[in-house]
Design an enzyme around this catalytic site. Structure first.
Site, PDB file in Angstrom:
ATOM      1  N   CYS B 247       0.873  -1.185   0.000  1.00 54.76           N
ATOM      2  CA  CYS B 247       0.000   0.000   0.000  1.00 54.76           C
ATOM      3  C   CYS B 247       0.901   1.223   0.000  1.00 54.76           C
ATOM      4  CB  CYS B 247      -0.974  -0.015   1.174  1.00 54.76           C
ATOM      5  SG  CYS B 247      -0.209  -0.052   2.799  1.00 54.76           S
ATOM      6  N   ARG B 252      -2.182  -0.772   5.497  1.00 52.99           N
ATOM      7  CA  ARG B 252      -3.418  -1.280   4.912  1.00 52.99           C
ATOM      8  C   ARG B 252      -3.168  -2.651   4.275  1.00 52.99           C
ATOM      9  NH1 ARG B 252      -4.830   3.893   1.297  1.00 52.99           N
ATOM     10  NH2 ARG B 252      -2.558   4.047   1.428  1.00 52.99           N
TER      11      ARG B 252
END
Lengths: 149, 302
Positions: B247, B252
């Site tokens: 990410c 994430r």
């Protein structure tokens, strides 16, 4: 030359005079003191500008008096689950609300770096704070220009 | 001593149901011996506004990272951190946090680098606990210092570095950022500061599956069937694939790493924690702009 307004300078000094954990506690205290939006703004979210650089939703609106020194009113909205963002907004509110536009525009751009939180907070978070200040200044300039001088 | 697993039927179809606990399970086990609850948030102050009773805080930025080496802490510092938080090598650790558990999943990934055996996520995270009106407190627990062995961090199994990503072309990668980040769109307006990455776009060939696709409205993970539809159906992964996720800084993508590894049972999933912050700025490293994944760059791949 940029100069820190007195109220903001005092807050910065308070932060600098304590240890890092105490600074974080101070920021938490500030976050709890952020005033609610007045109804006329709370009912019109379209009047608020989002600070998209913040990792959590933060909205702000600036009003300036139409004449004289164009004194500035600052309004912020951020959810309770974003205490760091709220805390910094509250620092700016307590340090700048009610000041003449020229004084707000004179706040040094690196002011967010001066709170002694650059180690505890992430670079992105600090950029969010700088972005908040930059957007406030831009709105102040726009409002003053719109009011004429 | 591990706590019993949460036998919640909604977890039964996952490959590793022992990696999740429900809010009900946690509420019933708050004071069970052998359990340490860890809150890990993006917002450094959030824990202090109120947390699950007994939970200790682990801050990803100041406690899991080493600021000088741009790396995670080493075995000695991890051992010291665990000991200070009251976590022993055989403790059951349940991690939860804000933002649908991004940082909690990230912390869980770091715990896994050190081979901590029993570390679980609270499904739905902090938001679900609070939305259900469950108890929170501002009272910080006095951690009973534990002893934790010095374990050498193993970066070979679930972590990918940039040269390994370059060597991975031809095999699947998942970009879990938003579509705007994937395509490299930018807004250019005065006094709208930019992010710190020089180039916008994605790693050539990476499929775009924003992390949130794995999460239901209440922040819990979607069912196994739904996850299979997303990752096997839409993103084209196949059982047995060797997968890299990334990410912006790896938080994430830890959430997606967790879903692929523990919920769908992929055994070779690595999180590229350098992610776009490194890739987007690196010299002589190819990118693709726009919505198409793009081809394997010339000179790379099998």
């Amino acid at each position: 030359m940029s100069e820190m307004p007195a109220a903001l300078a005092e807050i910065v000094e308070d932060f600098q005079s304590v240890t890092e954990p105490e600074r974080l506690e101070m920021l938490l205290d500030f976050s709890e003191e952020l005033p609610e939006l007045p109804a006329r703004l709370a009912e019109h979210p379209d009047l608020l500008e989002q600070v998209v650089e913040c990792q959590t939703p933060l909205f702000l609106n600036i009003e300036v008096e139409p004449g004289g020194e164009h004194r500035v009113s600052l309004f912020f909205s951020a959810p309770p689950q974003a205490p760091t963002t709220r805390g910094f907004a509250s620092v700016l509110h307590q340090g700048l609300d009610g000041l003449p536009a020229a004084e707000v525009l004179g706040v040094p751009d690196d002011m967010p770096q001066l709170l002694g939180l650059t180690r505890a907070l992430t670079p992105l978070r600090l950029r969010g704070m700088s972005a908040m200040l930059a957007r406030i200044k831009r709105q102040v300039s726009e409002r003053v220009a719109a009011a004429g001088s | 001593m591990s706590l019993p697993i949460d036998s919640n039927p909604s977890f039964a179809n996952y490959a590793h149901p022992e990696r999740l606990v429900s809010t009900e399970w946690l509420a019933a086990n708050l004071s069970t011996e052998g359990l340490v609850i860890v809150e890990s948030n993006e917002d450094i102050l959030l824990y202090d506004t109120g947390h699950i009773p007994g939970a200790v805080k682990v801050d990803w930025h100041t406690e899991l990272n080493d600021e000088d080496t741009r790396d995670y802490v080493d075995g000695e510092r991890f051992a010291a951190l665990m000991a200070a938080k009251g976590i022993g090598r055989d403790s059951t650790v349940v991690i939860y946090g804000d933002k649908s558990n991004w940082w909690a999943a990230y912390a869980l990934w770091v715990f896994t680098l050190f081979g901590h055996a029993d570390v679980r996520l609270l499904d739905g995270g902090r938001d679900k606990w609070i939305a259900e009106g469950r108890e929170t407190t501002r009272e910080k627990p006095v951690a009973v210092p534990a002893s934790y062995p010095v374990i050498e961090r193993d970066d070979t199994v679930i972590r990918a570095f940039l040269p390994e990503v370059l060597g991975h072309f031809g095999k699947p990668m998942i970009d879990v950022r938003s579509t705007e980040e994937y395509t490299g769109e930018r807004t250019h307006m005065p006094a709208y500061p930019e992010e710190g990455t020089l180039r916008g776009g994605h790693i050539p060939t990476a499929a775009s599956v924003p992390w949130a696709k794995a999460a239901a409205e209440d922040g819990t993970f979607k069912s196994r069937a739904e996850l299979e539809e997303i990752y096997l159906g839409e993103a084209g992964l196949a059982a047995g694939d060797d997968v890299i996720t990334y990410c912006r800084i790896g938080e994430r993508s830890s959430h997606t790493w967790f879903a692929l590894q523990f919920l769908l049972g992929f055994e070779n999933v690595r999180n590229y924690d350098g992610s776009w912050t490194e890739w987007g700025n690196a010299v002589r490293v190819p990118i693709v702009k726009g919505i198409e994944p793009g081809a394997v760059p010339a000179g790379y791949g099998a």
